[in-house]
Structures are given as C-alpha cells and as structure tokens.
Write a protein that holds these residues in place. Structure first.
Motif, PDB file in Angstrom:
ATOM      1  N   VAL A 116       0.987  -1.255   0.150  1.00  0.00           N
ATOM      2  CA  VAL A 116       0.077  -0.033   0.031  1.00  0.00           C
ATOM      3  C   VAL A 116       0.865   1.420  -0.037  1.00  0.00           C
ATOM      4  O   VAL A 116       0.698   2.204  -0.756  1.00  0.00           O
ATOM      5  N   GLN A 117       1.882   1.373   0.907  1.00  0.00           N
ATOM      6  CA  GLN A 117       2.856   2.470   0.978  1.00  0.00           C
ATOM      7  C   GLN A 117       3.579   2.557  -0.411  1.00  0.00           C
ATOM      8  O   GLN A 117       3.674   3.713  -0.901  1.00  0.00           O
ATOM      9  N   ALA A 118       3.882   1.443  -1.108  1.00  0.00           N
ATOM     10  CA  ALA A 118       4.706   1.478  -2.496  1.00  0.00           C
ATOM     11  C   ALA A 118       3.627   2.148  -3.580  1.00  0.00           C
ATOM     12  O   ALA A 118       3.934   3.056  -4.122  1.00  0.00           O
ATOM     13  N   VAL A 119       2.280   1.777  -3.394  1.00  0.00           N
ATOM     14  CA  VAL A 119       1.491   2.240  -4.333  1.00  0.00           C
ATOM     15  C   VAL A 119       1.235   3.775  -4.277  1.00  0.00           C
ATOM     16  O   VAL A 119       1.278   4.814  -5.307  1.00  0.00           O
ATOM     17  N   ARG A 120       1.099   4.250  -2.977  1.00  0.00           N
ATOM     18  CA  ARG A 120       0.735   5.689  -2.663  1.00  0.00           C
ATOM     19  C   ARG A 120       1.963   6.578  -2.910  1.00  0.00           C
ATOM     20  O   ARG A 120       1.788   7.460  -3.606  1.00  0.00           O
ATOM     21  N   LEU A 121       3.366   6.085  -2.672  1.00  0.00           N
ATOM     22  CA  LEU A 121       4.569   6.663  -3.213  1.00  0.00           C
ATOM     23  C   LEU A 121       4.694   6.647  -4.556  1.00  0.00           C
ATOM     24  O   LEU A 121       4.733   7.868  -4.984  1.00  0.00           O
ATOM     25  N   VAL A 122       4.653   5.877  -5.400  1.00  0.00           N
ATOM     26  CA  VAL A 122       4.752   6.150  -6.789  1.00  0.00           C
ATOM     27  C   VAL A 122       3.825   7.110  -7.261  1.00  0.00           C
ATOM     28  O   VAL A 122       3.822   7.865  -8.455  1.00  0.00           O
ATOM     29  N   ALA A 123       2.195   6.905  -6.997  1.00  0.00           N
ATOM     30  CA  ALA A 123       1.137   7.707  -7.445  1.00  0.00           C
ATOM     31  C   ALA A 123       1.374   8.902  -7.164  1.00  0.00           C
ATOM     32  O   ALA A 123       1.046   9.960  -7.998  1.00  0.00           O
ATOM     33  N   CYS A 124       2.299   9.486  -6.189  1.00  0.00           N
ATOM     34  CA  CYS A 124       2.618  10.771  -5.854  1.00  0.00           C
ATOM     35  C   CYS A 124       3.693  11.376  -6.770  1.00  0.00           C
ATOM     36  O   CYS A 124       4.341  12.341  -6.525  1.00  0.00           O
ATOM     37  N   GLY A 125       4.134  10.477  -7.523  1.00  0.00           N
ATOM     38  CA  GLY A 125       5.421  11.027  -8.376  1.00  0.00           C
ATOM     39  C   GLY A 125       6.766  10.587  -7.766  1.00  0.00           C
ATOM     40  O   GLY A 125       7.834  10.960  -8.521  1.00  0.00           O
ATOM     41  N   ASP A 126       6.774  10.225  -6.719  1.00  0.00           N
ATOM     42  CA  ASP A 126       8.200   9.508  -6.093  1.00  0.00           C
ATOM     43  C   ASP A 126       8.521   8.048  -6.671  1.00  0.00           C
ATOM     44  O   ASP A 126       7.639   7.488  -7.436  1.00  0.00           O
TER      45      ASP A 126
END
Length: 219
Positions: A116-126
């Motif tokens: 979940v953290q990984a998905v949120r991270l890349v979704a924010c452009g990171d």
C-alpha cells in the motif's frame, strides 16, 4: 472527497491478482480498476482505462512485463507509474524493467502495508528506490558505457554531480538538504536540475542512467 488512485494489476497468476486486489481495494483512496493476465493484455487494458499506477509482473506470456512497460510508457501521455512486482529481487528481468522506465520494484512476499505504501508513493510521483538492490542489479546486469563521459555529465555542476551520487545512495530530498547543509527548496531544485539535465523521468531512472553511462560505478 479526493479522487482515488486508479490501479491496474498485471500478473499471469489469478490468485496473485486476487490477493493484490483484496489488499488494495480495502484501502481508502485506492481502487483497482482493471486486471490483465499477459503483457499484451496489460498494454491494452492500460490504454483503455488510463490508470494512475500499474502493478506489473515481469514474467508473463505473450509480451513480458519489460516490453509491456516500455510500450505503455512510450505511447501514453501522461503515462501511468509502473511498479514491478516480482518474486526475485536479483533478477535480470527486474533490471530490464527498471531500464524500460519502471518507477521501482516490490517483492511479492512484501507485507500488505509495504504494498500500500509503495503504491501511494509512486502515485505521488516519487520512486521506490532500494539503492543497494539497484546497485547489485547494475553490477550484475548493467552495460555501462566506456569513456568518454556521457554528454550530460559536462552539463552538471559540481554540486549537481554530488546530488546525483546522493540520490543513487538512496537519500531523500530532506536528507540531501541535511547532508549538504542547504534548505529543502534548494535541495529540491538541485534534484530537479539533475533530472532535467540527464533526461531522466524520475529518481529511479536517473540512477539507472548514472550506472549505465558509467558516471557511477556499482561496487
């Protein structure tokens, strides 16, 4: 209510897709909007649904995840963020997927919270960058260019070259600012300049570019 992060799952194992969907759909702000069982199907589904994030298995029939990632990123604008989900971290397929433009990779055995953290991270452009793992992959499977240095290297200032090495070491913008004793805005500006001058899409890609060009030597 903010718009949820829209996700497509690409994996040839139905049980894996089912497990990923159950985890992600249970989270506020995340929504699985489509699935694919092959690389070719992934390209088609992503083009039709235009998700924000694609979880991509690299080993799939017909078209593998490497080619699928490259096709998706080359033909869609704006392109979704591709996160490779793999069984083996030290895998040539993973490195090739990163070279093709994936924003990072995650092991299939990762905990639900990590997913979940990984998905949120890349979704924010990171980028999801594991410097030690990427360094090992580059050492095993990379093809660094011989001298002379890449053309973009001459365009980097001394400080920007330093920032590129710190990015490759896995430092965040805040950590770079602390290491260089500069403000957060200044560190962010330096990182943006490095990305622009190298032509990299994100932090993962700039690290791959640095290794492939021979600017940084894995070891």
């Amino acid at each position: 209510m903010s718009t949820p992060v829209r996700i497509v799952l690409a994996d040839d194992e139905r049980m894996v897709r089912t497990a990923l969907r159950a985890i992600l759909d249970a989270e506020d702000g995340l929504e699985v909007v489509g699935e694919a069982a092959t690389g070719a199907e992934a390209v088609s589904v992503v083009r039709a649904l235009r998700p924000d994030v694609v979880l991509m298995d690299v080993r799939m029939p017909e078209t593998d995840g490497i080619r699928a990632t490259g096709q998706i990123l080359a033909t869609l604008d704006p392109a979704p963020r591709v996160l490779v989900v793999t069984t083996f971290e030290h895998d040539a397929y993973v490195y090739e997927a990163l070279r093709a433009g994936a924003a990072g990779f995650l092991l299939k055995r990762a905990a639900a919270a990590e997913l979940v953290q990984a998905v949120r991270l890349v979704a924010c452009g990171d980028s999801l960058l594991f410097p030690a793992a990427v360094r090992q992959l580059a050492a095993a499977y990379g093809t660094p260019a011989p001298a002379p240095a890449p053309p973009w290297a001459a365009r980097l200032t001394e400080r920007e070259a330093q920032v590129l090495r710190l990015i490759a070491a896995g430092l965040t913008n805040a950590e770079i600012a602390d290491r260089l004793a500069v403000g957060a805005a200044t560190a962010k500006t330096h990182v943006a300049a490095v990305l622009a001058k190298t032509g990299a899409r994100d932090r993962t890609q700039v690290v791959i570019t640095a290794y492939e060009s021979g600017f940084i030597t894995p070891g």
